[in-house]
Design a protein around this motif. Structure first.
Motif, short mmCIF file in Angstrom:
data_model
loop_
_atom_site.label_atom_id
_atom_site.label_comp_id
_atom_site.label_asym_id
_atom_site.label_seq_id
_atom_site.Cartn_x
_atom_site.Cartn_y
_atom_site.Cartn_z
N ILE A 58 94.08 195.36 108.53
CA ILE A 58 94.43 195.79 107.16
C ILE A 58 93.89 194.80 106.14
CG2 ILE A 58 96.35 196.14 105.56
CD1 ILE A 58 97.98 197.19 107.96
N ILE A 59 94.17 193.51 106.36
CA ILE A 59 93.72 192.48 105.41
C ILE A 59 92.20 192.38 105.40
CG2 ILE A 59 93.81 190.01 104.87
CD1 ILE A 59 96.63 189.98 106.14
N ARG A 60 91.60 192.46 106.55
CA ARG A 60 90.13 192.38 106.62
C ARG A 60 89.50 193.53 105.83
NH1 ARG A 60 86.40 194.11 110.78
NH2 ARG A 60 84.46 192.91 110.66
N GLY A 61 90.07 194.71 105.94
CA GLY A 61 89.56 195.85 105.19
C GLY A 61 89.68 195.63 103.69
N GLY A 62 90.80 195.02 103.26
CA GLY A 62 90.98 194.75 101.84
C GLY A 62 89.98 193.75 101.30
N VAL A 63 89.75 192.69 102.07
CA VAL A 63 88.79 191.66 101.64
C VAL A 63 87.39 192.25 101.57
CG1 VAL A 63 87.71 189.48 102.29
CG2 VAL A 63 90.19 189.76 102.50
N LYS A 101 80.73 192.03 96.53
CA LYS A 101 80.24 190.66 96.47
C LYS A 101 79.64 190.33 95.12
CE LYS A 101 79.38 190.09 101.42
NZ LYS A 101 78.37 189.79 102.47
N GLY A 102 79.17 191.35 94.42
CA GLY A 102 78.60 191.13 93.09
C GLY A 102 79.62 190.59 92.11
N GLN A 103 80.91 190.97 92.30
CA GLN A 103 81.96 190.45 91.42
C GLN A 103 82.14 188.95 91.63
OE1 GLN A 103 85.59 192.81 91.43
NE2 GLN A 103 84.47 194.59 92.15
N ILE A 140 89.42 188.30 93.58
CA ILE A 140 89.60 188.80 94.94
C ILE A 140 91.03 189.21 95.22
CG2 ILE A 140 89.43 188.18 97.38
CD1 ILE A 140 87.12 186.36 96.70
N LEU A 141 92.00 188.34 94.89
CA LEU A 141 93.37 188.52 95.35
C LEU A 141 94.00 189.83 94.89
CD1 LEU A 141 95.78 187.43 96.87
CD2 LEU A 141 96.46 186.18 94.80
N LYS A 142 94.04 190.05 93.57
CA LYS A 142 94.75 191.22 93.09
C LYS A 142 94.10 192.55 93.49
CE LYS A 142 97.54 192.66 89.16
NZ LYS A 142 97.99 192.30 87.81
N PRO A 143 92.75 192.68 93.34
CA PRO A 143 92.14 193.92 93.83
C PRO A 143 92.35 194.15 95.33
CG PRO A 143 90.65 192.76 92.37
CD PRO A 143 91.77 191.83 92.64
N ALA A 144 92.28 193.05 96.11
CA ALA A 144 92.50 193.20 97.55
C ALA A 144 93.93 193.63 97.83
CB ALA A 144 92.18 191.88 98.26
#
Length: 222
Positions: free
Chosen positions: A108-113, A118-120, A139-143
């Motif tokens: 689940i976490i891997r999918g979110g990351v 990468k452009g962001q 990264i954190l909030k969108p993930a």
């Protein structure tokens, strides 16, 4: 049908059942906390440069996801004493829940990351942001937005899975229900109420998670 329904003994044991609900939520919270630690650590190892570490994490995930939880909790409870490690049923249940949930949390976490463009990150570096700031703001909030529904569903599933911990006499709702049923022989009434209590806990958790999502993670309305 001559069966006479009698909820009296169940109502007398209702305080015990409610404390069993507290035990269930305690197991679920502790197990999910351990699962998140395993999940985050597993993601770091899964994407490491070492092929051996990647293979180890992949093997762990596949082994846990393709074996029943009952077998996993029995293995921990009965196998560890053979090497001199003895754990009480509650601690065994927490470890088993954490290991089981951790295998799912890794994916689940891997999918979110991986959902973060990468452009962001590159844009943040170009703006002179530090890596901790990039992690927190980009990264954190969108993930979290991406994985939150899956994580909350996994937590509710883990809460229901705690019922299997009664097989090793861990203190939770089902084990309390079994004790009441053994003393009263009112199987239908006891397990009917136990089922309703699980349903109530699941509903309350869903409402709580929905409010958290609306308050902290949802996109602002224009």
């Amino acid at each position: 049908m001559n069966y006479q329904f009698d909820f009296g003994p169940v109502l007398e044991g209702l305080p015990e059942l409610l404390w069993g609900c507290v035990g269930t939520l305690g197991l679920a919270l502790s197990g999910m906390a351990l699962a998140l630690i395993i999940g985050i650590g597993g993601v770091l190892l899964r994407d490491s440069r070492s092929a051996a570490l990647r293979w180890l994490v992949i093997s762990f995930v596949e082994a846990i996801r393709n074996t029943p939880f009952l077998g996993q909790i029995y293995f921990i409870f009965f196998a560890l004493p053979m090497v001199g490690i003895r754990l009480d049923p509650t601690l065994t249940a927490i470890i088993a829940l954490g290991v089981n949930g951790g295998a799912y949390a890794i994916e689940i976490i891997r999918g979110g990351v991986q959902s973060i463009n990468k452009g962001q990150v590159e844009a943040g570096l170009a703006l002179g942001l530090s890596r901790p700031l990039i992690f927190r703001l980009i990264i954190l909030k969108p993930a979290l937005r991406a994985i939150y529904p899956s994580l909350t569903s996994q937590f509710i599933m883990l809460t229901l899975t705690t019922s299997i911990a009664s097989a090793i006499s861990a203190y939770e709702l089902t084990s309390v229900g079994q004790a009441i049923e053994t003393n009263t022989f009112r199987s239908f009434e006891v397990y009917g109420v136990v089922t309703l209590l699980y349903l109530a806990m699941s509903w309350m958790l869903m409402q709580m998670f929905a409010r958290i999502n609306a308050r902290f993670l949802s996109y602002p309305l224009k």
